[in-house]
Design a protein around this motif. Structure first.
Motif, PDB file in Angstrom:
ATOM      1  N   SER A 152      28.932  40.957  45.155  1.00 27.82           N
ATOM      2  CA  SER A 152      29.412  40.598  43.821  1.00 27.82           C
ATOM      3  C   SER A 152      30.158  41.740  43.131  1.00 27.82           C
ATOM      4  O   SER A 152      31.186  41.516  42.494  1.00 27.82           O
ATOM      5  N   VAL A 153      29.637  42.962  43.243  1.00 31.10           N
ATOM      6  CA  VAL A 153      30.254  44.073  42.514  1.00 31.10           C
ATOM      7  C   VAL A 153      31.633  44.420  43.076  1.00 31.10           C
ATOM      8  O   VAL A 153      32.606  44.561  42.337  1.00 31.10           O
ATOM      9  N   GLU A 156      34.027  41.692  42.140  1.00 25.05           N
ATOM     10  CA  GLU A 156      34.345  41.707  40.717  1.00 25.05           C
ATOM     11  C   GLU A 156      35.275  42.878  40.376  1.00 25.05           C
ATOM     12  O   GLU A 156      36.235  42.714  39.619  1.00 25.05           O
ATOM     13  N   THR A 159      38.725  42.103  41.648  1.00 24.67           N
ATOM     14  CA  THR A 159      39.329  41.014  40.868  1.00 24.67           C
ATOM     15  C   THR A 159      39.794  41.530  39.505  1.00 24.67           C
ATOM     16  O   THR A 159      40.900  41.235  39.058  1.00 24.67           O
ATOM     17  N   ARG A 160      38.938  42.309  38.857  1.00 24.90           N
ATOM     18  CA  ARG A 160      39.331  42.869  37.553  1.00 24.90           C
ATOM     19  C   ARG A 160      40.550  43.774  37.680  1.00 24.90           C
ATOM     20  O   ARG A 160      41.432  43.758  36.819  1.00 24.90           O
ATOM     21  N   GLU A 163      43.560  41.610  38.003  1.00 28.33           N
ATOM     22  CA  GLU A 163      43.881  40.985  36.707  1.00 28.33           C
ATOM     23  C   GLU A 163      44.507  41.994  35.745  1.00 28.33           C
ATOM     24  O   GLU A 163      45.427  41.661  34.992  1.00 28.33           O
ATOM     25  N   GLN A 192      33.194  35.793  46.942  1.00 25.70           N
ATOM     26  CA  GLN A 192      34.039  36.893  46.458  1.00 25.70           C
ATOM     27  C   GLN A 192      35.379  36.882  47.202  1.00 25.70           C
ATOM     28  O   GLN A 192      36.399  37.319  46.675  1.00 25.70           O
ATOM     29  N   MET A 193      35.368  36.355  48.417  1.00 25.00           N
ATOM     30  CA  MET A 193      36.622  36.208  49.158  1.00 25.00           C
ATOM     31  C   MET A 193      37.568  35.282  48.409  1.00 25.00           C
ATOM     32  O   MET A 193      38.758  35.558  48.272  1.00 25.00           O
ATOM     33  N   ALA A 194      37.021  34.171  47.935  1.00 26.65           N
ATOM     34  CA  ALA A 194      37.846  33.194  47.221  1.00 26.65           C
ATOM     35  C   ALA A 194      38.274  33.755  45.864  1.00 26.65           C
ATOM     36  O   ALA A 194      39.401  33.537  45.403  1.00 26.65           O
ATOM     37  N   LYS A 195      37.365  34.481  45.236  1.00 28.61           N
ATOM     38  CA  LYS A 195      37.644  35.024  43.899  1.00 28.61           C
ATOM     39  C   LYS A 195      38.781  36.050  43.951  1.00 28.61           C
ATOM     40  O   LYS A 195      39.738  35.961  43.169  1.00 28.61           O
ATOM     41  N   SER A 197      40.986  36.396  46.295  1.00 31.25           N
ATOM     42  CA  SER A 197      42.216  35.724  46.737  1.00 31.25           C
ATOM     43  C   SER A 197      42.866  34.979  45.583  1.00 31.25           C
ATOM     44  O   SER A 197      44.098  34.970  45.458  1.00 31.25           O
ATOM     45  N   ALA A 198      42.053  34.349  44.743  1.00 31.34           N
ATOM     46  CA  ALA A 198      42.597  33.607  43.610  1.00 31.34           C
ATOM     47  C   ALA A 198      43.299  34.558  42.637  1.00 31.34           C
ATOM     48  O   ALA A 198      44.356  34.236  42.076  1.00 31.34           O
ATOM     49  N   ALA A 199      42.730  35.746  42.452  1.00 26.76           N
ATOM     50  CA  ALA A 199      43.386  36.728  41.588  1.00 26.76           C
ATOM     51  C   ALA A 199      44.727  37.140  42.196  1.00 26.76           C
ATOM     52  O   ALA A 199      45.714  37.329  41.479  1.00 26.76           O
ATOM     53  N   LEU A 200      44.771  37.231  43.518  1.00 27.55           N
ATOM     54  CA  LEU A 200      46.028  37.593  44.187  1.00 27.55           C
ATOM     55  C   LEU A 200      47.058  36.478  44.088  1.00 27.55           C
ATOM     56  O   LEU A 200      48.261  36.737  44.095  1.00 27.55           O
TER      57      LEU A 200
END
Ligand SMILES: [Zn+2]
Lengths: 305, 340
Positions: A152-153, A156, A159-160, A163, A192-195, A197-200
């Motif tokens: 998770s860390v 995150e 992702t941050r 963003e 976290q892989m999906a998260k 990737s979605a940010a990308l």
């Protein structure tokens, strides 16, 4: 069970960032980087050519064997120092703490060991820096922290960082070194892989450059997410890169991979990465690529690089 | 009659005994109704005990049951029409992933499903439901069309994991999966992902970026196979049972952790006991979510999908602790910034 975690009073557990959260650049908590101490021991033996190398010489050569060019693994902070213009790096989100949410056997102990070994609170280093004069958002996996695995860390923080890059209109470079998604956080690690990737997806839509640098080793869920999604994919010589590790392939289907399989060079031959670049050349290459992709450098603009 | 699992055997033995007594009673004309009623009562209790509190490992066994209905068993129950489209236009047609255009309650949808074989021959053809990169690239091609033609996407997950062999590595298994993740995150159409059997790691996640993630009751969705987890943790793959508990990967766990949105009820003992009923229930839940999602604006659908992903992950944050809780805890802050 893990729902009890929400009742513990000592910490606040945040199971999400309310999205969309447009972070102002100033809001990013930043910490100043420190130099990592030199490793113990006066000399090491090159695992490839057998040459005995003085640690000091190796350090001077960015931990690349002076005889055969074997690239030793290096820490996130060492890599950072090789890349950024001096004094330009500001670290982000160093205060994110891991939660043993599944109460997974042995995880707390492993985390404590990893913190000690890597001298980092978690296996990711993110922030903003300048490479050869060009500002950029940088993300690194730390291989010494539970094999650079993503829970998770790590997810995150990356992702941050992505963003914020969108908010700041900066390019992103991610240096991967990871065994994949972290088993001890179960399905949360997988997502976290999906998260990331979605940010990308958003970064790409914002027209911003993403360079992925794959270093030894990059496998599993990291290969199957952000590491493979760069506009440009670069690897260090000899780095092992793949989806399934050779041992697991052997165990699962009893297939022995041929020599040289899953190396950076193998991946390049199969059309999976753009460039294999020596560590000593990395900074200058990234500097050039960043300049060529700077805003205003495109067709129709008056800017000359 | 479905192949019984180990933990079902006491119940089957009891049911067998009841049958024998009934037969005996009828043949010999002896009244055994008291005994039979007692045993029947026992069977009801046993049934509740066994199926009412299935352990994670037992759910794994149900999810992997050789007779568990696969996508093709549900096709006629779910869709008025299904036209299969094949190939990734780059290399081959992967049989572990099936895709096409279907009609769901009168609505054209794009369907992508992982399919395991029913027997050895079919399993070899479908690589035991483990897709190669061309499978994911076919899925991506079809999902791109769904976006182009504004069709909702329904994905059905049932895989032990993505194919792991030299061929998969040579053709970029990681990249193929990553492209699905990035693409699904960007679509403006409703996406519903349903875990139908095994949700095995990255190979499953590649179809899992839905606005809604459904899980059938006796399925699991895991970062790693329990056997692999056991062999890493305890150097002993036979401890998969313990790993299954540690990984917290059942539908209830995934619901609690914010990954799954709803659990689809299965007939008592698992979908393989009554595929028809399992399919009807799945259709009902799918329709409920799809009709809700079809009412959302394209940009909202995309944003909400992002929000869902963005919210997955649990951690602590000192900075926010500072802001949101109280100053009595600020001393915690000090020992956190180890880099200073
Ligand atoms: Zn050497």
């Amino acid at each position: 069970m893990f729902k009890d975690i929400f009742r513990k009073t000592k910490y606040v557990t945040i199971s999400s960032v309310p999205a969309p959260r447009r972070l102002a650049p100033e809001a990013a908590p930043e910490t100043v980087m420190i130099r990592k101490e030199l490793p113990d021991g006066l000399w090491v033996k090159c695992p490839k050519c057998g040459e005995v190398l003085f640690t000091k010489d190796l350090e001077k050569n960015a931990k690349v064997c002076t005889k055969c060019s074997y690239h030793f693994r290096i820490s996130a902070r060492e890599r950072l120092e090789l890349l950024v213009d001096e004094g330009t790096f500001a670290e982000w989100d160093n205060d994110l703490q891991t939660v043993d949410v599944l109460e997974f056997p042995g995880y707390s102990e492993k985390l404590a060991e990893a913190r000690e070994k890597a001298q980092m609170p978690e296996g990711a280093l993110t922030g903003r820096g300048v490479i050869e004069g060009v500002p950029v958002v940088l993300c690194f996996n730390e291989g010494a922290f539970m094999m650079g695995s993503m829970g998770s860390v790590v997810g995150e923080k990356f992702t941050r960082a992505i963003e914020r890059a969108i908010d700041l209109r900066l390019p992103v470079i991610i240096f991967s070194t990871s065994g994949g998604a972290r088993m001890q956080e179960g399905i949360l690690s997988l997502y976290q892989m999906a998260k990331t990737s979605a940010a990308l997806t958003r970064l790409a839509e914002a027209g911003l450059l993403y360079i992925s640098v794959l270093t030894d080793p990059t496998f599993g869920g990291v290969t199957a997410s952000y590491a493979s999604l760069g506009d440009i994919l670069i690897a260090e010589p000899g780095a092992l890169i793949g989806f399934t590790g050779p041992r697991v392939i052997k165990q699962t289907i009893r297939q022995e991979l041929p020599p040289g399989a899953q190396t950076a060079e193998f991946n390049q031959e199969h059309g999976l990465i753009d460039l294999v670049v020596e560590r000593s050349q990395m900074r200058s290459l990234l500097g050039r690529l960043l300049r060529y992709h700077q805003e205003g450098a495109g067709y129709g603009s008056a800017v000359r690089i | 009659m479905a192949q019984p699992l180990e933990f079902e055997k006491p119940l089957l033995e009891l049911e067998q005994k009841i049958l024998e007594l009934q037969k005996f009673s009828a043949e010999k004309g002896i009244d055994l109704s008291v005994e039979i009623t007692t045993l029947e009562h026992k069977a009801v209790v046993l049934k509740k005990n066994i199926y009412g509190r299935l352990q994670p490992w037992q759910k794994v066994q149900i999810a992997r049951h050789s007779e568990r209905p696969n996508f093709y068993d549900y096709v006629q129950l779910l869709f008025e029409d299904f036209i299969e489209m094949r190939g990734d236009r780059l290399f081959a047609d992967d049989r572990a992933i099936v895709g096409g255009v279907a009609l769901f309650k009168g609505v054209p949808v794009t369907v992508i499903a992982q399919v395991k074989g029913k027997d050895t021959k079919e399993n070899l053809q479908r690589n035991f439901g483990m897709p190669h990169p061309e499978g994911y690239r076919k899925a991506l091609r079809l999902m791109e069309q769904a976006e182009k033609f504004h069709r909702p996407i329904l994905t059905f997950i049932d895989t032990p994991g993505a194919a792991c062999d030299l061929a998969a590595e040579e053709r970029g298994q990681g990249e193929a999966i990553a492209r699905c993740l990035v693409a699904m995150a960007g679509y403006h159409v409703p996406i519903i992902s349903t875990v139908m059997g095994e949700g095995g790691s990255g190979g499953a996640l590649a179809l899992g970026v839905g606005n809604v993630v459904l899980m059938l009751e006796h399925t699991f969705y895991s970062v790693i196979a329990p056997e692999s987890c056991a062999s890493i943790l305890w150097k002993d793959p036979s401890k998969a049972q313990e790993a299954a508990t540690a990984l917290k990967f059942t539908a209830e766990d995934c619901l609690r952790l914010g990954v799954a949105d709803e659990i689809v009820k299965e007939p008592l003992g698992g979908a393989h006991k009554d595929a028809h009923r399992a399919g009807e229930e799945l259709a009902r839940v799918l329709e409920k979510h799809l009709s809700r999602l079809r009412g959302e604006a394209p940009e909202v659908l995309r944003q909400k999908r992002y929000d869902k992903l963005r919210a997955i992950g649990i951690f602590q944050e000192k900075q926010r602790l500072d802001q949101s809780v109280s100053e009595t805890l600020t001393n915690l802050d000090e020992d956190v910034k180890i880099t200073e």
